[in-house]
Design an enzyme around this catalytic site. Structure first.
Site, PDB file in Angstrom:
ATOM      1  N   LYS A 162      36.460  38.021  49.767  1.00 42.03           N
ATOM      2  CA  LYS A 162      37.387  36.928  50.053  1.00 42.03           C
ATOM      3  C   LYS A 162      36.754  35.661  49.527  1.00 42.03           C
ATOM      4  CE  LYS A 162      41.152  35.156  51.682  1.00 42.03           C
ATOM      5  NZ  LYS A 162      42.485  35.604  51.281  1.00 42.03           N
ATOM      6  N   SER A 230      40.162  38.441  46.722  1.00 44.88           N
ATOM      7  CA  SER A 230      41.368  37.780  47.234  1.00 44.88           C
ATOM      8  C   SER A 230      41.025  36.348  47.574  1.00 44.88           C
ATOM      9  CB  SER A 230      41.880  38.521  48.475  1.00 44.88           C
ATOM     10  OG  SER A 230      43.027  37.898  49.003  1.00 44.88           O
ATOM     11  N   GLY A 358      45.892  46.817  35.131  1.00 47.06           N
ATOM     12  CA  GLY A 358      45.547  47.887  36.058  1.00 47.06           C
ATOM     13  C   GLY A 358      44.661  47.370  37.159  1.00 47.06           C
TER      14      GLY A 358
END
Length: 368
Positions: A162, A230, A358
């Site tokens: 994160k 993320s 991908g």
């Protein structure tokens, strides 16, 4: 000789601040809150710069765990990795994955799931998306591997990171100090932060030998086959979770991964399932196999060419719906069809995470 045992619980959420299903695990005795080392969550926000469902979920988890542990919520958030990935487009189900470490009488000689966590220092705005973020992430990955007792990079099957992003306020703060930032486009900063973090994973695992700063967000030949990063507004540091297999750990959980070459690479999903000991014989896992499936974690990214196997897609051209939201729905549908479940962790934005268009897919399952 006692050994560490990885525990993983997948529970639904009714909204981003709903911690009731996790508390039910504590109340039933199925999980001790002192064992929790990380929580991953798929929240139903837009997954973009202003997706505050991520911060809402982290705040709710911090207060709940703080109350359960008798600790200050900020102290809990400082040591437990809480990775919230916004966006449950299509049929994806909002859910939490609670990762914990217990103890067993002896290790599993065949190898078992191992978990390690680590954190970088906070990044200054001018460091986001640049070399300092790459190097700090690589150091944190090595620290998380050491925490898990994993020495061989080949035993690492998934690294969740994160990472922060740039806001107008953070950009202005850097400028006020006479510093430049990697980009003044706050949305683009998400991709650069994800990309720099993924290349840090690749550097730590020996997947790349070096990372020139100019390659971040441009040279897609440099990538990691196990990184999932993320970006969010709710933090300033990188939080790193390493998942792999180790014969020093106990339990019946195991992890395997494959790399999807594009968004519809069903054979790669099936390869990851088989690697974890499951049998997708007729295209979709039968009910008995589904019960052994503990988690599926994947990345989703529209190909930069605007094509999937030579056919045009419009994900980059849709002005109404962000491209990563399209990609999450598409990849989520492919994986859901393979596993027969919709509570799967599909994160959008796969810069330097697998090949262009991908991304990695990892499967955690219980051995037969």
């Amino acid at each position: 000789m006692p050994a560490r045992q990885a525990l993983l619980h997948r529970v639904p959420m009714r909204h981003p601040g709903d911690t009731a299903t996790i508390e039910a695990l504590f109340d039933s005795g199925a999980l001790d809150p002192r064992q929790v080392v990380a929580v991953l969550g798929k929240t139903e926000g837009n997954g973009c710069v202003n997706d505050f469902t991520r911060a809402y979920a982290v705040q709710a988890l911090s207060f709940m765990l703080g109350r359960r542990l008798g600790e200050d919520p900020e102290a809990v958030a400082a040591r437990i990795a809480m990775v919230m990935s916004g966006g449950t487009e299509g049929g994806l189900s909002p859910h939490f994955l609670v990762l914990a470490v217990g103890e067993a009488a002896a290790p599993n000689p065949a190898g078992a799931l191992a978990i390690g966590t680590a954190f970088t220092p906070d990044f200054a705005p001018e460091e986001v998306g640049r070399t300092p973020q790459v190097l700090a992430t690589a150091a944190a990955v090595r620290a998380a591997m050491a925490d898990a007792g994993i020495a061989d990079p080949a035993a690492v099957h998934y690294v969740q990171v994160k990472c922060p992003l740039l806001t107008s306020e953070r950009i202005a703060a850097a400028k006020a100090r006479g510093m430049s930032v990697a980009t003044e486009d706050t949305y683009h900063s998400m991709g650069l932060s994800r990309g720099a973090s993924a290349l840090g994973v690749a550097l730590a695992l020996g997947e790349v030998a070096a990372v020139p700063e100019a390659a971040i967000g441009t040279d897609w030949s440099l990538h990691s086959g196990v990184a999932s990063t993320s970006a969010g507004v709710e933090l300033l540091r990188n939080e790193v979770i390493v998942l792999g297999n180790s014969p020093a750990w106990a339990g019946d959980l195991t992890i395997a991964h494959a790399v999807m070459r594009d968004a519809i690479d069903l054979p790669a999903v099936q390869a990851a399932l088989r690697g974890a000991g499951l049998r997708p014989e007729d295209g979709q896992l039968p009910p008995g196999q589904q019960e052994r499936l503990a988690a599926v974690l994947a990345k989703a990214e529209p190909s930069s060419t605007g094509l999937i196997r030579g056919r045009r897609h419009i994900m980059w051209d849709d002005s109404d719906i962000n491209a990563t939201r399209h990609a999450r729905a598409l990849v989520g549908g492919v994986i859901a069809g393979a596993v027969g479940r919709t509570d799967i962790f599909v994160s959008g934005g796969a810069e330097h995470q697998g090949p262009d268009g991908g991304g990695p897919v990892a499967v955690v399952a219980r051995r037969a």
